[in-house]
Enzyme design. Structure first.
Site: not given
Ligand code: 5GP
Ligand code: MG
Length: 189
Positions: A110-111, A114, A142, A164, A170
Site C-alpha cells: 500500500e502507498d 491514513d 500518517k 503528499v 497523486d
Molecule cells: P485510508 O483508508 O487509510 O484513509 O486511506 C488510504 C488511501 O487514501 C491511500 O491508499 C491513498 O490512496 C489515499 N491517501 C491518503 N492520504 C493520502 C495523501 O496524502 N496523498 C495521496 N496521494 N493519497 C492519499
Molecule cells: Mg492507496
C-alpha cells in the site's frame, strides 16, 4: 557508454516542499526488501504481493525487483475517497485480484496509511480467503490520522498530516511520476 544524470523535476507552485528524496526512498525500499527476503526465506509457495491500485504501483515495481523470495504480483483496486481528498470510511471493492490466495502468504503493498479504513478492510477481506498469512508493506504512514487501528508489518516512513504526492501518489491524477515525495499545498473545501 556515458552515464547521463537524470534531471530532477523541480517543484511547481502547487508543491510546498520535498519531504523524502528519491535516494532516501530507494535506500529504504532496499531495506524493506531485505527484511521481507529474510522473513519469507522458507516459504513453500510463492508469496503473493497485492498492490493496491493505483498509488502503490511504483513502490511495488521497485520493491518486487529487489525481492529474492519467489513471488507473484497481483493487484486490487478499492476506493474510499471518490474524487475528493477526504476519507469517507466507506471502502468499495472496484477490482478484485486475479490470483487464488488459498494456502498462500499474502503481502498487501500500500502507498499510504491514513485513516486505516482501506488496510483494515483489505486485511479482514484477505483473511477470509484461506490464506496462510496476511501482512502489509506500507510506504508511508500518517500516524496522526488513524481512525481504526491497523498493525503495520513493514513501514517505509512516517509523514506529517499533509497531502503528499509523487512516487505513485497523486492529486487528481497529477504528480504520480515525480521521483520524490512532496507536500501538496492542499486547500480544504
Ligand atoms: P485510508 O483508508 O487509510 O484513509 O486511506 C488510504 C488511501 O487514501 C491511500 O491508499 C491513498 O490512496 C489515499 N491517501 C491518503 N492520504 C493520502 C495523501 O496524502 N496523498 C495521496 N496521494 N493519497 C492519499
Ligand atoms: Mg492507496
Amino acid at each position: 557508454m556515458t552515464r547521463k544524470s537524470i534531471a530532477i523535476p523541480p517543484l511547481t507552485d502547487e508543491l510546498a516542499c520535498v519531504l523524502i528524496d528519491a535516494e532516501t526512498i530507494d535506500r529504504r525500499v532496499a531495506e524493506l526488501a531485505q527484511q521481507i527476503n529474510h522473513d519469507y526465506a522458507n516459504i513453500k509457495e510463492p508469496l503473493i504481493l497485492v498492490g493496491v491500485l493505483k498509488g502503490s504501483f511504483i513502490f511495488l515495481a521497485d520493491l518486487c525487483r529487489k525481492l529474492t523470495v519467489p513471488h507473484v504480483v497481483d493487484f486490487i483496486s478499492v476506493s474510499s475517497y471518490g474524487k475528493t481528498t477526504n476519507t469517507s470510511g466507506n471502502v468499495r471493492l472496484l477490482m478484485d485480484t486475479r490470483e487464488n490466495q488459498e494456502n498462500h502468504h499474502v503481502l498487501i503493498v500500500e502507498d499510504i496509511l491514513d485513516s486505516g479504513y482501506t488496510l483494515d478492510y483489505l486485511d479482514r477481506n484477505f483473511k477470509t480467503r484461506g490464506t496462510k498469512s496476511v501482512k502489509n508493506c506500507v510506504l508511508l504512514d500518517k500516524p496522526d490520522r488513524h481512525v481504526v487501528p491497523v498493525e503495520i508489518s513493514y513501514l517505509g516512513f512516517d509523514v506529517p498530516d499533509v497531502w503528499v504526492v509523487g512516487y505513485g501518489l497523486d492529486v487528481g491524477e497529477k504528480y504520480r511520476t515525480l521521483p520524490y515525495i512532496a507536500e501538496y499545498k492542499h486547500e480544504e473545501a
